[in-house]
Design a protein around this motif. Structure first.
Motif, short mmCIF file in Angstrom:
data_model
loop_
_atom_site.label_atom_id
_atom_site.label_comp_id
_atom_site.label_asym_id
_atom_site.label_seq_id
_atom_site.Cartn_x
_atom_site.Cartn_y
_atom_site.Cartn_z
N ASP A 85 15.43 66.18 94.23
CA ASP A 85 15.96 66.52 92.90
C ASP A 85 16.51 67.95 92.87
N ARG A 86 15.79 68.87 93.48
CA ARG A 86 16.24 70.27 93.48
C ARG A 86 17.56 70.43 94.21
N GLN A 105 10.08 62.85 99.50
CA GLN A 105 10.37 64.27 99.23
C GLN A 105 11.11 64.39 97.90
N ARG A 106 10.55 63.78 96.88
CA ARG A 106 11.24 63.65 95.60
C ARG A 106 11.59 65.00 94.99
N ARG A 107 10.67 65.95 95.06
CA ARG A 107 10.94 67.26 94.46
C ARG A 107 12.10 67.97 95.15
N TRP A 159 14.22 60.35 98.96
CA TRP A 159 13.94 60.18 97.54
C TRP A 159 12.51 59.74 97.30
#
Length: 566
Positions: A158-159, A153-155, A150
């Motif tokens: 979320d994806r 590698q937030r993107r 989180w």
């Protein structure tokens, strides 16, 4: 040998961690340390050498730990297994970090736990019973997969969550457990901890929780419910969180609060809070209390801090938390009064009002030429400039700052259709605003002007349109200000009562009623002026029903001349 063992999770600030480990050990508690694998070997070796004189210090296998990942649980498992294996006299295991500061003597904590030999202290509540979760994942943290970090590698995180929701993917929760959550800082009995670590289904539970989001807040909290004889759902470690779910950091000026809490341990203490470390880790310190730890004593203060960060103070907008429209905690800081049309109707109205009240009386602070502060200075409280360019860059903030900078003194200012109108909605929606309007008063200065009638007609039409829009705002469903509206005709007919309301609203210097209003400008011929406007096609309807011959002022009537009838 003490009945209490301490498992310490160390990531940074090794000099403080060494100080804390020594304090626990010298208090009679064996300590097992897990040092994050991200710490360079050279620093780790130095850290070990600093503690090698202590016989009850052990180091477990090092892991690369990451927030929200299974590695934190695995590290605590390794340290706990080493603790139970190496120190058979330990009956309670306390999980702490390198930033957890003991607030009371270690022996008080040991005695407290010895009186409760079968009690596990671990915060453990079901998802539906807690409001702590931040980030939009409640039950989903137990039913989705989280292979991505989180934080780093937030993107992708979320994806992948959105993809699983779209596909309606759900993981099966193992039979026999109900997911619980709580603080990761626990104190468990040997029996409960052994049952968790040595249970026949540990491999199944570990495989499941490896895919759970933030498992260190749910692994022990869930499994303790399966094996514990007696759970007190609370942590012995004082930890407070802000509205984003991040822990509050304790600094030196929190010393009185920490002492008042009577808690055994506090997390998270700033590494440079020398005053706190010197106070609570002092070897000369004597027993101060044996009362029950009660963090509720300081809950109110931290709740206020959370709310202040969330909504701020009424009427104050910090640059660090500029609010979204409608999310402000009060548009202004104090009550104020807005008078519209009065300065057009009365001679030296501001001087009269200043003598009649204790308020600060301004002119038209939104005048297009300059802000007419009280006394007509160029700069007012809080270095507010009378420059209209600076003011009109953010006019609502200008008004907000004016009220904030003068808290404790009632502010009164004039307003009208000749002023900048950008604050109309702000004032209308402000519960602190009291707005008294005489509609159509803008026609009086035009009546006394030397302009050509065609120019007067054009200006009158524009000012009436502006005032009409403003009055519609004041009468809207969303308006929260206290609003009183008079037409010019009804005001001139009986000005004393409205003026008394103005004085009462502002706050009188004395409690006596006014006996006369300030001197009104000469309105002789004003009715014919209005009729001329009508004749030119401009109907001044906001003035009200003003007769051509003017309005008769109340007073004694002259007796009619008698006559004879033959």
């Amino acid at each position: 040998m003490s009945s209490l063992g301490v498992v310490m999770m160390v990531h940074t600030d090794l000099h403080r961690a060494a100080q804390l480990a020594r304090h626990w050990s010298e208090g009679g508690c064996p300590v097992v340390l897990h040092v994050d694998q991200k710490v360079p070997n050279k620093r780790f070796d130095k850290f070990k050498r600093e503690l090698e004189d202590l016989p009850d210090i052990r180091f477990c296998k090092r892991r690369h730990c990451e927030w929200g990942k299974w590695s934190l649980v695995a590290a605590s498992q390794d340290a706990s297994e080493l603790m139970l294996e190496t120190f058979p006299s330990v009956q309670h295991v306390y999980l702490a970090s390198g930033a957890c500061l003991p607030l009371r003597p270690v022996r008080e904590l040991v005695e407290y736990l010895e009186k409760r030999p079968k009690t596990d202290f671990i915060e453990s509540a079901t998802i539906r019973d807690v409001p702590w979760t931040v980030g939009g994942l409640d039950m989903e943290r137990f039913t989705l997969r989280f292979p991505f970090s989180w934080k780093t590698q937030r993107r992708l995180f979320d994806r992948y969550v959105r993809l699983q929701r779209r596909l309606k993917f759900r993981r099966k929760i193992p039979d026999g457990i109900t997911p619980h959550m709580g603080s990761q800082w626990w104190c468990l009995t040997r029996q409960t901890l052994s049952a968790i670590l040595e249970g026949p289904e540990r491999e199944k539970y570990d495989a499941y929780f490896k895919r759970v989001w933030i498992p260190d807040e749910s692994y022990y909290q869930t499994l303790a419910r399966c094996f514990s004889v007696n759970i007190e759902s609370r942590s012995l470690t004082l930890s407070k969180f802000d509205l984003m779910g991040k822990p509050h950091i304790f600094y030196d000026d929190h010393l009185p609060l920490l002492k008042r809490s009577d808690c055994f341990v506090a997390r998270k203490v700033w590494v440079n809070a020398d005053k706190l470390y010197d106070k609570f880790l002092s070897k000369e310190r004597i027993e101060e209390c044996r009362s029950e730890p009660d963090p509720a004593k300081i809950d109110r203060i931290f709740s206020q801090a959370v709310m202040r960060r969330k909504v701020g103070r009424p009427g104050l907008v910090n640059q660090c938390r500029f609010p979204r429209e409608g999310s402000e905690h009060g548009l202004s800081a104090a009550p104020y009064t807005v008078l519209e049309g009065f300065s057009d109707l009365f001679v030296d109205f501001e001087d009269w009002l200043e003598k009649s009240t204790t308020a600060c009386i301004h002119g038209h602070i939104f005048d297009k030429e300059r802000a007419q502060f009280a006394g007509r200075g160029k700069v007012f409280a809080g270095c507010l400039s009378d420059d209209p360019v600076l003011r009109d860059y953010a006019p609502t903030d200008f008004l907000r700052n004016l009220i904030w900078n003068t808290r404790g003194e009632k502010q009164v200012f004039q307003f009208g259709p000749r002023d900048t109108q950008d604050t109309s909605w702000f004032m209308a929606k402000d519960v602190n605003a009291s707005i008294i309007v005489v509609t159509g008063a803008w026609a009086v200065p035009l009546f006394h002007s030397n302009r050509s009638f065609s120019e007067i007609r054009e200006i009158a039409a524009e000012q009436q349109r502006i005032e009409s829009d403003h009055v519609d705002i004041l009468r809207s469903y969303y308006a929260k200000a206290r609003v009183q509206i008079y037409t010019l005709a009804e005001f001139v007919q009986s000005p004393t009562e409205p003026m008394q309301r103005v004085i009462d609203e502002i706050g009188p210097r004395t409690m006596r009623r006014i006996t006369e209003a300030p001197r009104m400008v000469d309105l002789t011929g004003f009715g014919k002026f209005l009729q001329n406007l009508k004749n030119q096609g401009m109907h001044p309807y906001l003035v009200g029903d003003f007769p051509i011959e003017g309005i008769e002022r109340p007073g004694p009537k002259r007796p009619r001349k008698p006559y004879l009838v033959n």
